[in-house]
Design an enzyme around this catalytic site. Structure first.
Site, PDB file in Angstrom:
ATOM      1  N   CYS A 142      -6.110  53.306  63.899  1.00  0.00           N
ATOM      2  CA  CYS A 142      -7.079  54.045  63.079  1.00  0.00           C
ATOM      3  C   CYS A 142      -8.517  53.647  63.437  1.00  0.00           C
ATOM      4  O   CYS A 142      -8.950  53.848  64.558  1.00  0.00           O
ATOM      5  CB  CYS A 142      -6.770  53.860  61.606  1.00  0.00           C
ATOM      6  SG  CYS A 142      -7.540  55.161  60.572  1.00  0.00           S
ATOM      7  N   SER A 192      -5.015  59.493  57.449  1.00  0.00           N
ATOM      8  CA  SER A 192      -5.931  59.195  56.348  1.00  0.00           C
ATOM      9  C   SER A 192      -7.246  58.697  56.939  1.00  0.00           C
ATOM     10  O   SER A 192      -7.423  57.508  57.177  1.00  0.00           O
ATOM     11  CB  SER A 192      -5.323  58.138  55.418  1.00  0.00           C
ATOM     12  OG  SER A 192      -6.227  57.811  54.378  1.00  0.00           O
ATOM     13  N   HIS A 235      -1.465  56.573  61.067  1.00  0.00           N
ATOM     14  CA  HIS A 235      -0.849  55.428  60.378  1.00  0.00           C
ATOM     15  C   HIS A 235       0.680  55.528  60.334  1.00  0.00           C
ATOM     16  O   HIS A 235       1.274  55.676  59.264  1.00  0.00           O
ATOM     17  CB  HIS A 235      -1.391  55.328  58.952  1.00  0.00           C
ATOM     18  CG  HIS A 235      -2.792  54.823  58.862  1.00  0.00           C
ATOM     19  ND1 HIS A 235      -3.121  53.502  59.057  1.00  0.00           N
ATOM     20  CD2 HIS A 235      -3.948  55.476  58.625  1.00  0.00           C
ATOM     21  CE1 HIS A 235      -4.427  53.346  58.920  1.00  0.00           C
ATOM     22  NE2 HIS A 235      -4.952  54.529  58.666  1.00  0.00           N
ATOM     23  N   GLU A 237       2.543  53.115  60.536  1.00  0.00           N
ATOM     24  CA  GLU A 237       3.029  51.910  59.842  1.00  0.00           C
ATOM     25  C   GLU A 237       3.074  52.072  58.331  1.00  0.00           C
ATOM     26  O   GLU A 237       3.650  51.221  57.629  1.00  0.00           O
ATOM     27  CB  GLU A 237       2.143  50.710  60.206  1.00  0.00           C
ATOM     28  CG  GLU A 237       0.848  50.568  59.412  1.00  0.00           C
ATOM     29  CD  GLU A 237      -0.276  51.493  59.857  1.00  0.00           C
ATOM     30  OE1 GLU A 237      -1.384  51.402  59.300  1.00  0.00           O
ATOM     31  OE2 GLU A 237      -0.043  52.310  60.782  1.00  0.00           O
TER      32      GLU A 237
END
Length: 306
Positions: A142, A192, A235, A237
């Site tokens: 990110c 995000s 993301h 994860e």
């Protein structure tokens, strides 16, 4: 093989309850093999959650991995206790003479700040340069990925009119890449962020390959072999509830925030979301760890010698 983490790290109980094999430090010492050393430079505010998310993925690989938790020395964590930080983290300055097979740099909730206005930007640039001599393979996530691409290639980030927020389908653009081995033609990934890196800004002579991209969310995953790095702008994860908690947090503060797209069943935030990306998260990290294992020197001190 299991992942090796400190015996009393909070992530241990969570991972053991999920069936992830976790090795105690005393047992690891007795095994006559060299574990892969992976460092996690954790820039996220909820450090315990991020530790658990990354350890969960690394712990699912078939190799013994020793995870080291690292912090920026010039920044004081405000959302994680001093006891936790002093017990489990070392500053980058303390480990800069060491070598790592793999190194992960997370995102940070500062993406709308110009890079040069981030208080620890100078130290982070030093970390990026250090990875080129002391780390075999890097994985940037990110904002950490945006920062790396900016540092190494001068690529700008651009503000979005509204937050890219939800779970978006991405296309596999390089099925022959070892990092996408076993990936389907398209797959869902949580997104995000308030900014983006654009394809047209990537230098043509940089040797960068776009591995995954979304029609709705833009660039997702870049392979940057000259810097032995993967740059993931989203993301994989994340937990099942991560986007829900971000939405509820922002809504509670009165911020104008849309419901994350393609996430809640029928876009109803009162319903429980489903994790539709877990398998690809394990696959990507497993492929990354495998590439490290296949190519890293047996003598860890030889990392950077080439």
């Amino acid at each position: 093989m299991p992942i090796k983490i400190p015996d009393d790290l909070p992530a241990r109980s969570t991972l053991e309850a999920e069936g992830v094999m976790v090795m105690r430090e005393t047992d690891a010492i007795r095994q006559d093999i060299r574990p892969l050393r992976v460092g996690l430079l954790n820039l996220m505010p909820n450090k315990i959650r991020t530790e658990t998310q990354i350890a969960r993925l690394i712990g699912a690989t078939p190799l013994q991995v020793e995870l080291s938790l690292i912090r920026i020395g010039s920044h004081v964590a405000r959302n994680t206790s001093n006891d936790h930080m002093s017990s489990f983290y070392r500053s980058w300055d303390d480990i800069r003479s060491e070598r790592f097979d793999g190194f992960i740099i997370t995102g940070a909730p500062i993406e709308r700040l110009p890079f040069e206005e981030v208080t620890y930007w100078g130290e982070l640039c030093d970390v990026f340069d250090w990875t080129q001599t002391n780390v075999h393979r890097c994985f940037n996530i990110c904002w950490g990925a945006q920062a790396a691409v900016h540092h190494f290639h001068g690529v700008p980030k651009h503000d979005l009119a509204e937050k890219a927020f939800g779970v978006f389908r991405h296309r596999n653009l390089a099925p022959a890449s070892p990092y996408l081995r076993g990936f389907s033609d398209d797959f869902s990934i949580p997104v995000s962020r308030w900014t983006e890196i654009r394809r047209e800004d990537l230098p043509r002579d940089a040797g960068i390959t776009v591995l995954a991209e979304s029609d709705d969310a833009g660039l997702c995953l870049l392979d940057d072999p000259r810097h032995r790095s993967l740059h993931m702008f989203n993301h994989l994860e994340y937990d099942r509830t991560s986007l829900a908690e971000e939405y509820q947090r922002d809504a509670a503060t009165g911020d104008a925030i849309q419901v994350p797209k393609n996430y809640f069943p029928k876009d109803d935030p009162t319903r429980e979301p489903e994790n539709r990306w877990r398998s690809h998260a394990h696959l990507l990290i497993g492929n990354w760890i495998n590439e490290i294992y296949q190519t890293t020197p047996f003598d860890i001190e030889a990392i950077g010698a080439d």
